[in-house]
Design a protein around this motif. Structure first.
Motif, PDB file in Angstrom:
ATOM      1  N   TYR A  32       0.999  -1.199   0.110  1.00 32.97           N
ATOM      2  CA  TYR A  32       0.089  -0.177   0.077  1.00 32.97           C
ATOM      3  C   TYR A  32       0.851   1.321  -0.015  1.00 32.97           C
ATOM      4  N   LEU A  33       2.019   1.036   0.369  1.00 30.97           N
ATOM      5  CA  LEU A  33       3.112   2.160   0.371  1.00 30.97           C
ATOM      6  C   LEU A  33       3.394   2.499  -1.063  1.00 30.97           C
ATOM      7  N   ASP A  34       3.874   3.908  -1.198  1.00 30.88           N
ATOM      8  CA  ASP A  34       4.310   4.300  -2.535  1.00 30.88           C
ATOM      9  C   ASP A  34       5.681   3.945  -2.875  1.00 30.88           C
ATOM     10  N   PRO A  35       6.067   3.317  -3.837  1.00 29.17           N
ATOM     11  CA  PRO A  35       7.300   2.659  -4.066  1.00 29.17           C
ATOM     12  C   PRO A  35       8.369   3.651  -3.871  1.00 29.17           C
ATOM     13  N   ALA A  36       7.965   5.211  -4.312  1.00 27.52           N
ATOM     14  CA  ALA A  36       9.002   6.177  -4.265  1.00 27.52           C
ATOM     15  C   ALA A  36       9.474   6.489  -2.907  1.00 27.52           C
ATOM     16  N   ARG A  37       8.347   5.939  -1.770  1.00 26.71           N
ATOM     17  CA  ARG A  37       8.679   6.337  -0.463  1.00 26.71           C
ATOM     18  C   ARG A  37       8.972   5.021   0.318  1.00 26.71           C
ATOM     19  N   ARG A  38       9.747   4.340  -0.589  1.00 32.49           N
ATOM     20  CA  ARG A  38      10.205   2.773   0.151  1.00 32.49           C
ATOM     21  C   ARG A  38      11.788   2.572  -0.181  1.00 32.49           C
ATOM     22  N   GLN A  39      12.324   1.654   0.354  1.00 36.83           N
ATOM     23  CA  GLN A  39      13.451   0.919   0.109  1.00 36.83           C
ATOM     24  C   GLN A  39      13.534  -0.547   0.318  1.00 36.83           C
ATOM     25  N   LEU A  40      13.582  -1.095  -0.807  1.00 38.59           N
ATOM     26  CA  LEU A  40      13.519  -2.715  -0.857  1.00 38.59           C
ATOM     27  C   LEU A  40      14.767  -3.124  -0.381  1.00 38.59           C
ATOM     28  N   PRO A  80      11.331   2.384  -8.382  1.00 38.76           N
ATOM     29  CA  PRO A  80      11.668   3.454  -7.639  1.00 38.76           C
ATOM     30  C   PRO A  80      12.381   3.013  -6.144  1.00 38.76           C
ATOM     31  N   ALA A  81      11.740   1.832  -5.521  1.00 38.13           N
ATOM     32  CA  ALA A  81      11.975   1.429  -4.243  1.00 38.13           C
ATOM     33  C   ALA A  81      13.470   0.777  -4.032  1.00 38.13           C
ATOM     34  N   LEU A  82      14.002   0.584  -5.336  1.00 34.92           N
ATOM     35  CA  LEU A  82      15.349  -0.319  -5.401  1.00 34.92           C
ATOM     36  C   LEU A  82      16.189   0.788  -5.159  1.00 34.92           C
ATOM     37  N   TRP A  83      16.160   2.285  -5.294  1.00 33.66           N
ATOM     38  CA  TRP A  83      17.211   2.910  -5.451  1.00 33.66           C
ATOM     39  C   TRP A  83      17.076   4.376  -4.559  1.00 33.66           C
TER      40      TRP A  83
END
Length: 475
Positions: A296-304, A393-396
């Motif tokens: 549910y979180l925005d990928p731009a606000r995550r870090q995998l 985006p959450a990868l970087w």
């Protein structure tokens, strides 16, 4: 099939031919299902801590040994030229007792030294010994006298002062018991033995449990403040693991920053539990694995977590054909990424980190795009590639945001102690026990992150709770 039946088909028995072809189709379908099932079972059988999220303790005997660092060829221990580490002597004001030792006779001519000879020829050598004195608890009996009034004959008994604990155990003793139970994970029975051997105190296992529960109740307000700090944090590492309550399955969630840790025991691993822990309007960045409870979180606000991806690439590299090549290519990209990150940790040059990771992003993007094409060759890694592209985006995030790391190791390390506690204690037996342990685990790890004494903090909390004063927050 008999020969006569085969000849009958060739002679034009249409019904027999149709039935046989239909049967062949069913057998082909069944064979494909069995092959897929066999491949899945073989993949499960080959799972280990190297290529999955399994902990090393669950590695099967057939698992290959974990990779080790190549030997340097040097002997163990300090190397020639190493200055070594030695215990520092305490200052004179920190020493409780001084014992002077003088030589009795000359080691050269055997002359006996007298009192007049006791003059230092050089500064004396110092040797300090730390020792525990005989320990015994100090028992204070508070005698509450009752007096009859001369005027009305009514009897009045004295009341305990506010600073005297209503419990049979003082704050420091209770704090020591809780620290042993939570931080050091000592069982209730072993705690009673330690109390008897170290302090000369007879303590029942039920008393130990009651002390732990009361400490958990006293930490309700500080735990709420820690939850508020997590919800307002700019970067949070989050992870979850299994838990047990009365034998039933539960989930322990952990949310950590560099200075704060919050644990929460919930019913499951759903997104609703993550929202409860982080808050509905969490505006920071979440570092996590790829569990769907965080989607549910925005990928731009995550870090995998790239440590998880590394294990996934290892698993694919152990496949066959194009899947194997996909895994090897992914491993090369991950290795180069961690090399760039290690260099950044040394010099803090973010511009160079972005320069080094830019070609890695291009290589990984091309690799994933190729893997998502529909083909029998990409059957076993196509879904994984699509999953990463959907969260690209959450990868970087770690390349452009301070305080964000490419792994979720901080949360996993934070949960490790709680997992050991669960395995030793088998979890909880009640909802009240859940609330107590999640508060105590939160306080314990937060004290460790802030380099504070858990024992000293619990002593303050228990004393304030006994007096009815406001509970001190973790500074």
């Amino acid at each position: 099939m008999e020969r006569a039946e085969a000849e009958a088909i060739l002679d034009g028995d249409r019904e027999t031919a149709v039935a046989l072809l239909l049967r062949i189709g069913e057998l082909v379908e069944a064979n494909q299902r069995l092959e897929a099932r066999l491949a899945e079972l073989e993949q499960r059988l080959n799972r280990s801590s190297r290529n999955s999220s399994l902990p090393p303790s669950q590695d099967p005997p057939s698992a290959p040994p974990r990779p080790s660092q190549p030997s340097s060829g040097r002997k163990r221990g300090g190397q020639p030229g190493h200055e070594g580490r030695h215990r520092r002597l305490l200052a004179r004001e920190q020493v409780d007792e001084f014992v002077e030792h003088w030589p009795e006779r000359c080691r050269s001519c055997a002359h006996l030294f007298g009192e007049t000879d006791r003059v230092d020829a050089a500064a004396p050598s110092r040797h300090q010994v730390a020792e525990l004195p005989p320990i015994a608890v100090r028992v204070t009996e508070h005698r509450l006298h009752r007096v009859s009034c001369r005027a009305c004959a009514a009897q009045t008994r004295a009341e305990l002062p506010a600073d005297v604990p209503r419990s049979a155990f003082g704050p420091r003793l209770q704090a020591a018991v809780v620290t042993l139970a939570v931080r050091n994970r000592v069982s209730r029975r072993d705690t009673t033995e330690l109390a008897r051997d170290l302090f000369g105190l007879e303590l029942a296992t039920g008393s130990v449990d009651a002390i732990v529960q009361r400490a958990g109740e006293a930490l309700a307000a500080p735990h709420t403040r820690l939850e508020q700090q997590i919800k307002a944090a700019p970067v949070v590492n989050i992870d979850e693991t299994g838990w047990k309550t009365a034998g039933g399955r539960r989930t322990l969630w952990g949310a950590l920053t560099s200075q704060t840790a919050v644990f929460r025991i919930a019913a499951g691993r759903h997104a609703s539990e993550s929202k409860t822990l982080l808050g509905e309007r969490f505006a920071g960045i979440v570092c996590s694995d790829r569990w769907r409870g965080y989607d549910y979180l925005d990928p731009a606000r995550r870090q995998l977590c790239w440590a998880h991806l590394l294990r996934d690439f290892i698993a694919h590299s152990e496949g066959m054909g194009e899947q194997q090549q996909f895994g090897h290519d992914g491993l090369e990209i991950a290795d180069d990424l961690f090399t760039a990150w290690n260099a950044y940790q040394q010099d803090g040059d973010r511009a160079r980190l972005q320069t080094q990771t830019a070609p890695l992003q291009a290589k990984l993007r091309a690799l994933l795009d190729h893997a998502t094409r529909k083909s029998p060759r990409t059957k076993y890694h196509r879904a994984f590639a699509k999953n990463l592209l959907n969260r690209w985006p959450a990868l970087w995030t770690f390349t452009h945001t301070d305080g964000v790391e490419p792994t979720n190791n901080h949360a996993e390390r934070g949960l490790r102690g709680a997992v050991i506690y669960r395995k030793l204690s088998l979890g909880n037996q009640s909802d009240q026990g859940e609330r107590s342990i999640e508060r105590l685990l939160s306080a314990s790890l937060t004290c460790r992150l802030r380099k504070q004494s858990l024992f000293a903090y619990l002593t303050q909390v228990i004393a304030a709770h006994a007096r009815g004063d406001p509970i001190p927050a973790l500074a």
